[in-house]
Write a protein that holds these residues in place. Structure first.
Motif, PDB file in Angstrom:
ATOM      1  N   GLN A 153      -8.667  -1.899   6.006  1.00  0.00           N
ATOM      2  CA  GLN A 153      -6.959  -1.965   6.074  1.00  0.00           C
ATOM      3  C   GLN A 153      -6.058  -0.972   5.547  1.00  0.00           C
ATOM      4  OE1 GLN A 153      -6.834  -6.629   7.173  1.00  0.00           O
ATOM      5  NE2 GLN A 153      -5.549  -6.114   8.992  1.00  0.00           N
ATOM      6  N   ASP A 154      -5.837  -0.224   6.143  1.00  0.00           N
ATOM      7  CA  ASP A 154      -3.750   0.257   5.882  1.00  0.00           C
ATOM      8  C   ASP A 154      -2.907  -0.617   5.789  1.00  0.00           C
ATOM      9  OD1 ASP A 154      -3.940   2.894   4.478  1.00  0.00           O
ATOM     10  OD2 ASP A 154      -2.267   3.415   6.850  1.00  0.00           O
ATOM     11  N   TRP A 155      -2.376  -0.910   5.087  1.00  0.00           N
ATOM     12  CA  TRP A 155      -1.578  -2.481   4.012  1.00  0.00           C
ATOM     13  C   TRP A 155      -0.174  -2.018   3.419  1.00  0.00           C
ATOM     14  CZ3 TRP A 155      -2.634  -6.457   6.561  1.00  0.00           C
ATOM     15  CH2 TRP A 155      -2.148  -7.506   6.571  1.00  0.00           C
ATOM     16  N   HIS A 156       0.677  -0.942   4.249  1.00  0.00           N
ATOM     17  CA  HIS A 156       1.729  -0.896   3.345  1.00  0.00           C
ATOM     18  C   HIS A 156       2.737  -1.742   3.779  1.00  0.00           C
ATOM     19  CE1 HIS A 156       0.435   3.475   3.704  1.00  0.00           C
ATOM     20  NE2 HIS A 156       0.265   3.259   4.981  1.00  0.00           N
ATOM     21  N   THR A 157       3.715  -1.405   2.512  1.00  0.00           N
ATOM     22  CA  THR A 157       5.007  -2.239   2.798  1.00  0.00           C
ATOM     23  C   THR A 157       6.090  -2.039   3.595  1.00  0.00           C
ATOM     24  OG1 THR A 157       5.934  -0.998   0.829  1.00  0.00           O
ATOM     25  CG2 THR A 157       4.631  -2.856  -0.412  1.00  0.00           C
ATOM     26  N   ASP A 179       6.647   4.995  11.064  1.00  0.00           N
ATOM     27  CA  ASP A 179       6.733   3.388   9.567  1.00  0.00           C
ATOM     28  C   ASP A 179       4.855   2.983  10.722  1.00  0.00           C
ATOM     29  OD1 ASP A 179       8.890   3.849   9.034  1.00  0.00           O
ATOM     30  OD2 ASP A 179       9.541   1.951   9.683  1.00  0.00           O
ATOM     31  N   HIS A 180       3.854   2.661   9.795  1.00  0.00           N
ATOM     32  CA  HIS A 180       2.514   2.221  10.175  1.00  0.00           C
ATOM     33  C   HIS A 180       2.299   1.035   9.533  1.00  0.00           C
ATOM     34  CE1 HIS A 180       1.571   4.931   7.263  1.00  0.00           C
ATOM     35  NE2 HIS A 180       0.831   4.963   8.065  1.00  0.00           N
ATOM     36  N   CYS A 181       1.248  -0.076   9.525  1.00  0.00           N
ATOM     37  CA  CYS A 181       0.522  -1.034   9.318  1.00  0.00           C
ATOM     38  C   CYS A 181       1.344  -1.575   8.766  1.00  0.00           C
ATOM     39  CB  CYS A 181      -0.968   0.075   8.685  1.00  0.00           C
ATOM     40  SG  CYS A 181      -1.762   0.844  10.010  1.00  0.00           S
ATOM     41  N   VAL A 215       2.574   4.838  -3.734  1.00  0.00           N
ATOM     42  CA  VAL A 215       1.809   5.983  -3.597  1.00  0.00           C
ATOM     43  C   VAL A 215       1.391   5.679  -2.404  1.00  0.00           C
ATOM     44  CG1 VAL A 215      -0.469   5.592  -5.326  1.00  0.00           C
ATOM     45  CG2 VAL A 215       1.216   4.940  -6.046  1.00  0.00           C
ATOM     46  N   ASP A 216       1.091   6.852  -1.788  1.00  0.00           N
ATOM     47  CA  ASP A 216      -0.297   5.968  -0.156  1.00  0.00           C
ATOM     48  C   ASP A 216      -1.652   6.180  -1.411  1.00  0.00           C
ATOM     49  OD1 ASP A 216      -0.392   6.282   2.122  1.00  0.00           O
ATOM     50  OD2 ASP A 216      -0.315   7.829   2.884  1.00  0.00           O
ATOM     51  N   SER A 217      -2.328   5.530  -0.345  1.00  0.00           N
ATOM     52  CA  SER A 217      -3.796   5.460  -0.661  1.00  0.00           C
ATOM     53  C   SER A 217      -4.616   5.891   0.942  1.00  0.00           C
ATOM     54  CB  SER A 217      -4.042   4.267  -0.892  1.00  0.00           C
ATOM     55  OG  SER A 217      -5.710   4.248  -1.252  1.00  0.00           O
TER      56      SER A 217
HETATM   57 ZN    ZN Z   1      -1.092   4.831   6.241  1.00  0.00          ZN
END
Ligand code: ZN
Ligand code: VGL
Length: 243
Positions: free
Chosen positions: A84-88, A119-121, A151-153
């Motif tokens: 799961q992409d899981w961003h702040t 903006d996503h996830c 940091v992206d991942s």
């Molecule tokens: Zn993402």
């Protein structure tokens, strides 16, 4: 064997394998050259989340169409890991975090070039949920990634700085899993980066092309396939698998 064509030979091989104790279907699959998943294979189901499917904020074209196939492939694997992409909120990869910038523009960050996204996830929102049609109850682990504000991942193995591990390499090694099969979204970002990092970590990697869909921003899909094939990632189709 003078008049024995390849098909007859393969049929013969299949009956020998049945005699040798292989099941009829396994032997038939082997005779057709199909890949049968084994105990040290893992299926990595990448980011099949609401944000990446039609109606989502970073929808991948036809992203939902892979889901029945992903579910079917998953049934053939004993070991399945989901991501799961899981961003702040306000994540550094969001265009909205950079005044004057628009989605799909790029910026330079300490770890390299970053594409800016809508903006996503965002953690805990419905956009970050797995799509409701994903039906893989036997999945054993969910890896969340991209949860550090700065940091992206894309990759399920290493964050975009190329060195911060998510822990997936250790998990797979500890469990003796050696071959990573990948499906999901998006082919040219999270699937490709994960496949490339799987190779870097010493795993075999197979991308099941028809169980992925790409974003294809500025030629990214063609480049991703070039990079993957160059790194020894195997490009296969679901028809190559015994499922
Ligand atoms: Zn993402
Ligand atoms: C992804 C762009 C931004 C992906 C994630 O899952 O491929 N793409 N974040």
């Amino acid at each position: 064997m003078m008049d024995c064509n390849r098909r007859d030979f393969l049929k013969g091989a299949a009956s020998m394998m049945v005699l040798a104790g292989m099941s009829g279907t396994a032997a038939a699959a082997a005779a057709q050259g199909k890949i049968k998943s084994g105990g040290d294979d893992v299926l990595l189901v990448v980011d099949v989340q609401n944000c990446f499917t039609p109606g989502g904020s970073l929808a991948v074209k036809e992203g939902d169409q892979i889901i029945p196939l992903v579910n079917r492939i998953a049934r053939a694997f004993q070991h399945v890991v989901l991501t799961q992409d899981w961003h702040t909120p306000g994540h550094i990869s969001f265009a909205s975090s950079h005044p004057g910038k628009k989605p799909f523009e790029t910026i330079q960050l300490p770890y390299g070039t970053q594409v800016l996204w809508p903006d996503h996830c965002v953690q805990g929102t419905s956009g970050a949920d797995l799509h409701k049609d994903v039906n893989i109850p036997h999945a054993q682990l969910i890896i969340r990634k991209g949860y550090r504000q700065h940091v992206d991942s894309y990759s399920a193995f290493y964050e975009a700085d190329g060195k911060t591990p998510t822990g997936l390499t250790g998990y797979l090694r500890d469990r003796g899993l050696k071959q990573v099969f990948l499906v999901g979204l998006a082919t040219d970002f999270c699937v490709a980066w994960s496949a490339l990092d799987a190779r870097k970590a010493g795993f075999s990697a197979y991308v099941i092309e028809d169980a992925t869909r790409g974003i294809d921003a500025g030629g990214s899909l063609g480049k991703a396939w070039q990079d993957m094939v160059g790194a020894g990632v195997k490009r296969i189709k679901s028809a190559d698998l015994e499922i």
